[in-house]
Design an enzyme around this catalytic site. Structure first.
Site, PDB file in Angstrom:
ATOM      1  N   HIS A 149      31.598  42.391  44.218  1.00  0.00           N
ATOM      2  CA  HIS A 149      30.457  43.001  43.601  1.00  0.00           C
ATOM      3  C   HIS A 149      29.046  42.623  44.404  1.00  0.00           C
ATOM      4  CE1 HIS A 149      32.984  44.263  40.292  1.00  0.00           C
ATOM      5  NE2 HIS A 149      33.309  42.890  40.008  1.00  0.00           N
ATOM      6  N   ASP A 184      41.355  45.234  42.518  1.00  0.00           N
ATOM      7  CA  ASP A 184      40.943  44.407  41.571  1.00  0.00           C
ATOM      8  C   ASP A 184      40.517  45.498  40.215  1.00  0.00           C
ATOM      9  OD1 ASP A 184      39.163  41.429  41.053  1.00  0.00           O
ATOM     10  OD2 ASP A 184      38.372  43.068  39.992  1.00  0.00           O
ATOM     11  N   HIS A 186      38.079  45.462  38.309  1.00  0.00           N
ATOM     12  CA  HIS A 186      36.634  45.947  38.366  1.00  0.00           C
ATOM     13  C   HIS A 186      36.639  46.976  39.629  1.00  0.00           C
ATOM     14  CE1 HIS A 186      36.910  42.417  36.020  1.00  0.00           C
ATOM     15  NE2 HIS A 186      36.105  42.899  35.117  1.00  0.00           N
ATOM     16  N   ASP A 273      43.150  40.512  37.930  1.00  0.00           N
ATOM     17  CA  ASP A 273      42.660  40.479  36.464  1.00  0.00           C
ATOM     18  C   ASP A 273      43.107  41.713  36.021  1.00  0.00           C
ATOM     19  OD1 ASP A 273      40.943  41.904  38.287  1.00  0.00           O
ATOM     20  OD2 ASP A 273      38.984  40.798  37.821  1.00  0.00           O
TER      21      ASP A 273
HETATM   22 ZN   LIG Z   1      37.753  41.744  38.672  1.00  0.00          ZN
END
Ligand SMILES: [Zn+2]
Length: 329
Positions: A149, A184, A186, A273
């Site tokens: 991120h 991931d 996200h 995740d």
């Molecule tokens: Zn993540």
């Protein structure tokens, strides 16, 4: 800070202990990076951002009535558009101004040991990149904090320096064409931004639909890159509740794009995740499904760097890593 409340952190040091144990059980030798590579960081991040991260804690101590962690209380305008490049350095000198400028949300507080950990995590990715540049094999970088991120000039989502991007840039010293596949849960928004206008690094992210999931503002299918990078970014969002089969179909599509790109090396940004038991997850993979991902990327038959990103189900992540690495080798 989540839903208006201070909550128990999810990114715990115990994560690293569990992953190290999985490596030990597999008899995989572990080495610590020895060098602090500032030059590698500067190739991906802005000088102002790096200076901020390296000095913020000390400067925070000089504030009257400072709290126990560095946290922003200003939020300068930021559009969220993926084509926006790094901003100029923060025009103001004050620590509060720079904290708002460089820390993008309330999940990236800084404490006394943060910069040491952040640097070590990035150095680990660089050392792993150098290892596969040397032997054209496979390496796994056990990074914490995560990185995907982090933009060129902005920390967010538990991420400060973009370990995956720093490693990919490092690999460009040896390989002409680098593909990044982020699995991931996200969207890898920072990685996308860093390479969004480039055609030498293909960025692909498979993730839960961001319309109702962090990082919200990017990760949509229409984001394909800009300028020379047009066509070199691929987002494959999954519906919430998706299981291993949907992930496998997306990874198959990604593998097709990596072959068409004629990549020389692949960087896997590996998050756990997506696991059904993840405390902040919305996808429904089981531990054994990570073997299915690894089998597909192994078939690319390319040198491969695996960089650890998220994954917060403490009791599951060791099994996820074991399944992935066993199938990869
Ligand atoms: Zn993540």
């Amino acid at each position: 800070m989540r839903h208006g409340r201070i909550v128990t952190p999810k990114d715990l040091p115990e994560r690293t202990a569990r992953l190290l144990k999985a490596l030990a059980d597999l008899h995989i030798p572990v080495t610590a990076s020895q060098e602090d590579d500032e030059a590698a960081r500067l190739k991906v991040h802005t000088a102002g951002f790096l200076h901020y991260l390296s000095t913020a804690w000390e400067r925070w101590q000089a504030l009257p009535d400072h709290g126990p962690e560095v946290w922003p209380n200003t939020f300068p305008y930021w559009s969220g558009r993926p084509e926006d490049r790094a901003r100029p350095d923060c025009p103001a000198e004050h620590i509060l101004a720079q904290t708002g400028w460089y820390l993008g949300d309330l999940s990236v507080s800084l404490g006394p040991d943060s910069w040491r950990s952040i640097r070590a995590s990035a150095n680990t990715a660089v050392a792993a990149a150098d290892a596969i540049a040397a032997d054209r094999g496979v390496a796994y970088a056990l990074c914490r904090p995560s990185g995907h991120h982090a933009r060129a000039d902005r920390a967010s989502g538990f991420c400060f320096l973009n370990n995956t991007a720093i490693a990919a840039q490092r690999l460009r010293q040896t390989f002409d064409r680098v593909a990044i596949l982020d699995v991931d849960a996200h969207h890898g928004d920072g990685t996308q931004q860093i390479f969004y206008s480039r055609q030498d690094v293909l960025t692909i992210s498979v993730h839960a639909d961001p319309a109702n999931y962090y990082p919200f503002f990017t990760g949509y299918e229409g984001e394909r890159g800009t300028g020379a990078g047009d066509g070199f970014n691929l987002n494959l969002p999954l519906v919430h509740g998706a299981t291993g089969d949907a992930m496998f179909a997306a990874v198959d599509r990604a593998a097709e794009a990596i072959r068409a790109f004629r990549a020389d090396v692949v960087v896997i940004a590996l998050g756990f995740d997506t696991h059904a038991r993840d405390p902040i997850g919305v996808l429904k993979l089981e531990s054994a499904d990570f073997a299915g991902i690894a089998t597909r990327v192994r078939e690319l038959n390319l040198p491969m760097l695996v960089v650890q990103e998220g994954g917060y189900a403490i009791d599951a992540i060791g099994d996820c890593l074991t399944a992935f690495l066993t199938a990869l080798s």
